[in-house]
Design an enzyme around this catalytic site. Structure first.
Site, PDB file in Angstrom:
ATOM      1  CB  SER A 149     -72.863  -4.748 -28.651  1.00 32.96           C
ATOM      2  OG  SER A 149     -73.721  -5.823 -28.291  1.00 32.96           O
ATOM      3  CE1 TYR A 162     -70.633  -7.906 -32.843  1.00 36.30           C
ATOM      4  CE2 TYR A 162     -71.797  -8.584 -30.859  1.00 36.30           C
ATOM      5  CZ  TYR A 162     -71.664  -7.724 -31.930  1.00 36.30           C
ATOM      6  OH  TYR A 162     -72.534  -6.674 -32.097  1.00 36.30           O
TER       7      TYR A 162
HETATM    8  N1  LIG Z   1     -78.575  -5.579 -34.468  1.00 40.89           N
HETATM    9  C1  LIG Z   1     -78.266  -5.743 -33.193  1.00 40.89           C
HETATM   10  O1  LIG Z   1     -78.970  -6.453 -32.452  1.00 40.89           O
HETATM   11  C2  LIG Z   1     -77.067  -5.050 -32.614  1.00 40.89           C
HETATM   12  C3  LIG Z   1     -76.906  -5.043 -31.231  1.00 40.89           C
HETATM   13  C4  LIG Z   1     -75.810  -4.424 -30.681  1.00 40.89           C
HETATM   14  C5  LIG Z   1     -74.885  -3.801 -31.483  1.00 40.89           C
HETATM   15  N2  LIG Z   1     -75.038  -3.822 -32.838  1.00 40.89           N
HETATM   16  C6  LIG Z   1     -74.016  -3.164 -33.651  1.00 40.89           C
HETATM   17  O2  LIG Z   1     -74.652  -2.259 -34.523  1.00 40.89           O
HETATM   18  C7  LIG Z   1     -73.803  -2.026 -35.652  1.00 40.89           C
HETATM   19  C8  LIG Z   1     -74.667  -2.051 -36.916  1.00 40.89           C
HETATM   20  O3  LIG Z   1     -75.161  -3.347 -37.099  1.00 40.89           O
HETATM   21  P1  LIG Z   1     -76.631  -3.669 -37.630  1.00 40.89           P
HETATM   22  O4  LIG Z   1     -77.296  -4.428 -36.556  1.00 40.89           O
HETATM   23  O5  LIG Z   1     -77.277  -2.464 -38.179  1.00 40.89           O
HETATM   24  O6  LIG Z   1     -76.259  -4.745 -38.777  1.00 40.89           O
HETATM   25  P2  LIG Z   1     -76.250  -4.653 -40.360  1.00 40.89           P
HETATM   26  O7  LIG Z   1     -77.614  -4.331 -40.864  1.00 40.89           O
HETATM   27  O8  LIG Z   1     -75.623  -5.942 -40.797  1.00 40.89           O
HETATM   28  O9  LIG Z   1     -75.287  -3.431 -40.672  1.00 40.89           O
HETATM   29  C9  LIG Z   1     -73.887  -3.550 -40.732  1.00 40.89           C
HETATM   30  C10 LIG Z   1     -73.351  -2.454 -41.614  1.00 40.89           C
HETATM   31  O10 LIG Z   1     -71.917  -2.513 -41.617  1.00 40.89           O
HETATM   32  C11 LIG Z   1     -71.488  -2.340 -42.967  1.00 40.89           C
HETATM   33  N3  LIG Z   1     -70.166  -2.919 -43.180  1.00 40.89           N
HETATM   34  C12 LIG Z   1     -69.805  -4.223 -43.056  1.00 40.89           C
HETATM   35  N4  LIG Z   1     -68.523  -4.366 -43.403  1.00 40.89           N
HETATM   36  C13 LIG Z   1     -68.077  -3.139 -43.765  1.00 40.89           C
HETATM   37  C14 LIG Z   1     -66.833  -2.646 -44.227  1.00 40.89           C
HETATM   38  N5  LIG Z   1     -65.776  -3.476 -44.382  1.00 40.89           N
HETATM   39  N6  LIG Z   1     -66.720  -1.325 -44.521  1.00 40.89           N
HETATM   40  C15 LIG Z   1     -67.766  -0.509 -44.359  1.00 40.89           C
HETATM   41  N7  LIG Z   1     -68.976  -0.907 -43.914  1.00 40.89           N
HETATM   42  C16 LIG Z   1     -69.110  -2.215 -43.630  1.00 40.89           C
HETATM   43  C17 LIG Z   1     -72.546  -3.018 -43.802  1.00 40.89           C
HETATM   44  O11 LIG Z   1     -72.562  -2.484 -45.119  1.00 40.89           O
HETATM   45  P3  LIG Z   1     -71.871  -3.150 -46.407  1.00 40.89           P
HETATM   46  O12 LIG Z   1     -72.091  -4.638 -46.304  1.00 40.89           O
HETATM   47  O13 LIG Z   1     -72.627  -2.505 -47.529  1.00 40.89           O
HETATM   48  O14 LIG Z   1     -70.446  -2.739 -46.356  1.00 40.89           O
HETATM   49  C18 LIG Z   1     -73.805  -2.589 -43.067  1.00 40.89           C
HETATM   50  O15 LIG Z   1     -74.236  -1.339 -43.521  1.00 40.89           O
HETATM   51  C19 LIG Z   1     -72.726  -3.101 -35.598  1.00 40.89           C
HETATM   52  O16 LIG Z   1     -71.520  -2.528 -35.115  1.00 40.89           O
HETATM   53  C20 LIG Z   1     -73.264  -4.094 -34.587  1.00 40.89           C
HETATM   54  O17 LIG Z   1     -72.236  -4.798 -33.925  1.00 40.89           O
HETATM   55  C21 LIG Z   1     -76.109  -4.425 -33.421  1.00 40.89           C
END
Ligand SMILES: NC(=O)c1ccc[n+]([C@@H]2O[C@H](COP(=O)([O-])OP(=O)(O)OC[C@H]3O[C@@H](n4cnc5c(N)ncnc54)[C@H](OP(=O)(O)O)[C@@H]3O)[C@@H](O)[C@H]2O)c1
Length: 253
Positions: A149, A162
């Site tokens: 991130s 975070y």
């Molecule tokens: N959205 C943003 O603005 C942003 C910006 C920078 C970086 N990121 C990074 O992008 C990545 C994906 O996030 P996202 O934005 O797509 O959010 P999201 O829609 O909340 O996706 C998070 C994913 O992680 C999975 N997860 C959570 N706990 C887990 C576990 N214990 N075991 C396996 N899977 C697990 C969730 O699935 P389940 O709940 O089904 O397990 C979900 O599929 C993250 O690492 C986040 O830090 C996001």
């Protein structure tokens, strides 16, 4: 979106594939021809994503994996090898962002973020390193893609823990290149800015409301736009390693 059809013959694991960036990435890799194993905890969501990929002519399996459990990751590894064989593309994406103002001493939030965002990623890397190294040794293309991130470098009040987990991932990716590069395994660290997903759904109403004006003012990327970057990086010639990619909405500085 571009279809990166050089991914035919690749076998991918995407963690956090039940929503957001992970779901979109799984779909993009499958559209490019890769067989994709979808890892996350919510089996119903994973089944929906797998069904969509299959309906689009792609190959995918849904594997319920909790990356905070070593045995669950190992079982997931066995499942994907059983279905598709050796893995040569790993997208370490599962993660959570929780507010943790230091005055609140939210040790539960610290533990959850560290165990998922950092140790969870390590469990996945540990599980699939032998696959990646063997695939590269056989002359194939092998990729570890870590979703970090801009928080790895940014300063965000109330999100220090975070940010620290993402700094750990960015530094881990950079260091792993010293071990993986000489073995022809690429490591790509991707630092997204704001992406529309379920990420903010883990915040309480006030915390989400606190971020809303900033997000409204700078805009956001779709998960598909982020997935396009992952698929682009993974589909380069095997000696081309996009090692660090920062991708943000244009107005987010
Ligand atoms: N959205 C943003 O603005 C942003 C910006 C920078 C970086 N990121 C990074 O992008 C990545 C994906 O996030 P996202 O934005 O797509 O959010 P999201 O829609 O909340 O996706 C998070 C994913 O992680 C999975 N997860 C959570 N706990 C887990 C576990 N214990 N075991 C396996 N899977 C697990 C969730 O699935 P389940 O709940 O089904 O397990 C979900 O599929 C993250 O690492 C986040 O830090 C996001």
């Amino acid at each position: 979106m571009t279809n990166y059809d050089t991914l035919t013959d690749r076998t991918a694991v995407v963690t956090g594939a039940s929503s957001g960036i992970g779901e979109a990435t799984a779909r993009a890799l499958a559209a490019g021809g890769a067989a994709v194993a979808l890892f996350a905890r919510r089996g119903d969501k994973l089944a929906d994503v797998a069904a969509k990929i299959t309906a689009d002519g792609g190959r995918a399996i849904a594997v319920e994996v909790d990356v905070t459990s070593a045995s669950s990751v190992a079982d997931g590894g066995a499942a994907v090898r059983g279905a598709f064989g050796r893995v040569d593309l790993v997208v370490n994406n599962a993660g959570v962002m929780l507010a943790a103002p230091m005055t609140d001493v939210r040790t539960d939030h610290w533990a959850r973020m560290i165990d998922l965002n950092v140790t969870g990623a390590l469990r996945v890397i540990g599980e699939f390193t032998p696959d990646l190294v063997a695939a590269a040794a056989d002359g194939g293309t092998a990729d570890l893609v870590d979703i970090s991130s801009v928080a790895a470098h940014g300063l965000f009040p109330n999100y220090a823990v975070y940010c620290a987990t993402k700094a750990a991932i960015t530094h881990l990716s950079a260091n792993l290149r010293t071990e993986f590069g000489p073995k022809d395994v690429r490591v790509t660290n991707i630092e997204p800015g704001i992406v529309r997903s379920e990420l903010l759904s883990h915040l309480d109403e006030d915390q989400a409301a606190g971020l809303a004006p900033w997000i409204d003012s700078v805009g956001s990327l779709s998960a598909e736009e982020l997935a396009d970057v992952v698929a682009y990086a993974a589909s380069r010639a095997r000696h081309v390693n996009l090692r660090q990619i920062i991708v943000q909405p244009t107005r987010q500085v």
